[in-house]
Design a protein around this motif. Structure first.
Motif, mmCIF file in Angstrom:
data_model
loop_
_atom_site.group_PDB
_atom_site.id
_atom_site.type_symbol
_atom_site.label_atom_id
_atom_site.label_comp_id
_atom_site.label_asym_id
_atom_site.label_seq_id
_atom_site.Cartn_x
_atom_site.Cartn_y
_atom_site.Cartn_z
ATOM 1 N N LYS A 17 35.661 48.916 38.829
ATOM 2 C CA LYS A 17 36.304 50.596 39.368
ATOM 3 C C LYS A 17 35.825 51.463 38.308
ATOM 4 O O LYS A 17 36.458 52.218 38.958
ATOM 5 N N GLY A 18 35.377 51.250 37.196
ATOM 6 C CA GLY A 18 35.156 52.408 35.504
ATOM 7 C C GLY A 18 36.449 52.828 35.312
ATOM 8 O O GLY A 18 36.832 53.884 34.850
ATOM 9 N N PHE A 19 37.411 52.071 34.772
ATOM 10 C CA PHE A 19 38.874 52.062 34.472
ATOM 11 C C PHE A 19 38.817 51.491 33.037
ATOM 12 O O PHE A 19 37.361 50.867 32.872
ATOM 13 N N HIS A 20 39.548 52.234 32.255
ATOM 14 C CA HIS A 20 39.430 51.809 30.463
ATOM 15 C C HIS A 20 40.676 50.361 30.530
ATOM 16 O O HIS A 20 39.961 49.927 30.111
ATOM 17 N N SER A 21 41.519 50.843 31.744
ATOM 18 C CA SER A 21 42.652 49.919 31.334
ATOM 19 C C SER A 21 42.668 49.785 33.338
ATOM 20 O O SER A 21 43.450 49.967 33.964
ATOM 21 N N CYS A 22 44.003 48.467 33.116
ATOM 22 C CA CYS A 22 44.686 48.023 34.439
ATOM 23 C C CYS A 22 45.214 49.486 34.933
ATOM 24 O O CYS A 22 46.253 49.052 36.042
ATOM 25 N N ALA A 23 45.919 50.155 33.989
ATOM 26 C CA ALA A 23 46.898 51.566 33.970
ATOM 27 C C ALA A 23 46.464 52.871 34.921
ATOM 28 O O ALA A 23 46.740 52.881 36.199
ATOM 29 N N GLU A 24 44.960 52.786 35.176
ATOM 30 C CA GLU A 24 44.627 53.708 36.511
ATOM 31 C C GLU A 24 44.473 52.967 37.719
ATOM 32 O O GLU A 24 44.209 53.575 38.129
ATOM 33 N N CYS A 25 44.731 51.714 37.946
ATOM 34 C CA CYS A 25 44.851 50.801 39.156
ATOM 35 C C CYS A 25 45.976 51.311 40.014
ATOM 36 O O CYS A 25 47.047 50.998 39.075
ATOM 37 N N GLU A 26 46.056 52.093 41.699
ATOM 38 C CA GLU A 26 47.039 52.340 42.043
ATOM 39 C C GLU A 26 48.059 50.762 42.893
ATOM 40 O O GLU A 26 49.046 50.817 42.395
ATOM 41 N N MET A 27 47.424 49.539 42.252
ATOM 42 C CA MET A 27 47.639 48.361 42.528
ATOM 43 C C MET A 27 49.238 48.272 41.231
ATOM 44 O O MET A 27 48.398 48.723 40.422
ATOM 45 N N ASP A 28 50.238 47.404 41.571
ATOM 46 C CA ASP A 28 51.306 46.614 40.699
ATOM 47 C C ASP A 28 50.636 45.342 39.951
ATOM 48 O O ASP A 28 50.256 44.841 40.887
ATOM 49 N N VAL A 29 50.629 45.624 39.166
ATOM 50 C CA VAL A 29 49.784 44.456 37.848
ATOM 51 C C VAL A 29 50.552 43.198 38.161
ATOM 52 O O VAL A 29 49.920 41.829 38.879
ATOM 53 N N LYS A 30 52.222 43.078 39.277
ATOM 54 C CA LYS A 30 52.143 42.368 40.040
ATOM 55 C C LYS A 30 51.820 41.255 40.884
ATOM 56 O O LYS A 30 52.520 40.483 41.194
ATOM 57 N N ASP A 31 51.041 42.384 42.394
ATOM 58 C CA ASP A 31 50.739 41.879 43.309
ATOM 59 C C ASP A 31 49.363 41.675 42.748
ATOM 60 O O ASP A 31 48.647 41.173 44.141
ATOM 61 N N CYS A 32 48.489 41.809 41.688
ATOM 62 C CA CYS A 32 47.095 41.322 40.980
ATOM 63 C C CYS A 32 46.683 40.095 41.142
ATOM 64 O O CYS A 32 47.761 39.690 40.532
ATOM 65 N N LYS A 33 46.649 39.403 41.058
ATOM 66 C CA LYS A 33 45.643 38.156 41.456
ATOM 67 C C LYS A 33 44.686 37.897 40.319
ATOM 68 O O LYS A 33 44.689 36.890 39.943
ATOM 69 N N ILE A 34 43.841 38.822 39.775
ATOM 70 C CA ILE A 34 43.192 38.730 38.438
ATOM 71 C C ILE A 34 44.177 38.926 37.781
ATOM 72 O O ILE A 34 43.786 38.077 36.246
ATOM 73 N N TYR A 35 45.715 39.754 37.233
ATOM 74 C CA TYR A 35 45.573 40.091 35.990
ATOM 75 C C TYR A 35 46.809 39.381 35.765
ATOM 76 O O TYR A 35 47.232 38.708 34.636
ATOM 77 N N SER A 36 47.536 38.689 37.155
ATOM 78 C CA SER A 36 48.812 37.865 37.515
ATOM 79 C C SER A 36 48.478 36.044 36.768
ATOM 80 O O SER A 36 48.617 35.993 38.388
ATOM 81 N N ASN A 37 47.755 35.998 36.701
ATOM 82 C CA ASN A 37 46.565 34.618 36.811
ATOM 83 C C ASN A 37 47.708 33.856 35.826
ATOM 84 O O ASN A 37 47.954 34.346 35.059
#
Length: 80
Positions: A17-37
């Motif tokens: 996605k061209g991000f440096h971290s998940c903080a740049e993503c519009e999705m909440d990390v609690k909803d992200c299946k990749i982050y909240s594994n």
């Protein structure tokens, strides 16, 4: 980005996605299946880390402010 951690799905997602971290993503990390594994939740439990709070802090205050805050607390993550 850490080229040695090619196994990390979070790093791969950010790179794609061209991000440096998940903080740049519009999705909440609690909803992200990749982050909240399963492994992330396990490490958070073991280290009493509030990983989503870290991302929220970075989104609100920036990465430099987060690094400064962690240095002042003498830790690497927000604790639960």
């Amino acid at each position: 980005m850490n080229e040695k951690a090619t196994w990390c799905k979070i790093r791969k997602c950010c790179a794609e996605k061209g991000f440096h971290s998940c903080a740049e993503c519009e999705m909440d990390v609690k909803d992200c299946k990749i982050y909240s594994n399963f492994m992330g939740k396990l490490f958070a439990l073991l280290f009493r880390s509030d990983r989503p709070a870290c991302i929220r802090y970075i989104k609100e205050h920036g990465a430099q402010a987060f690094a400064k805050e962690m240095a002042e607390r003498k830790c690497q993550t927000m604790k639960k």
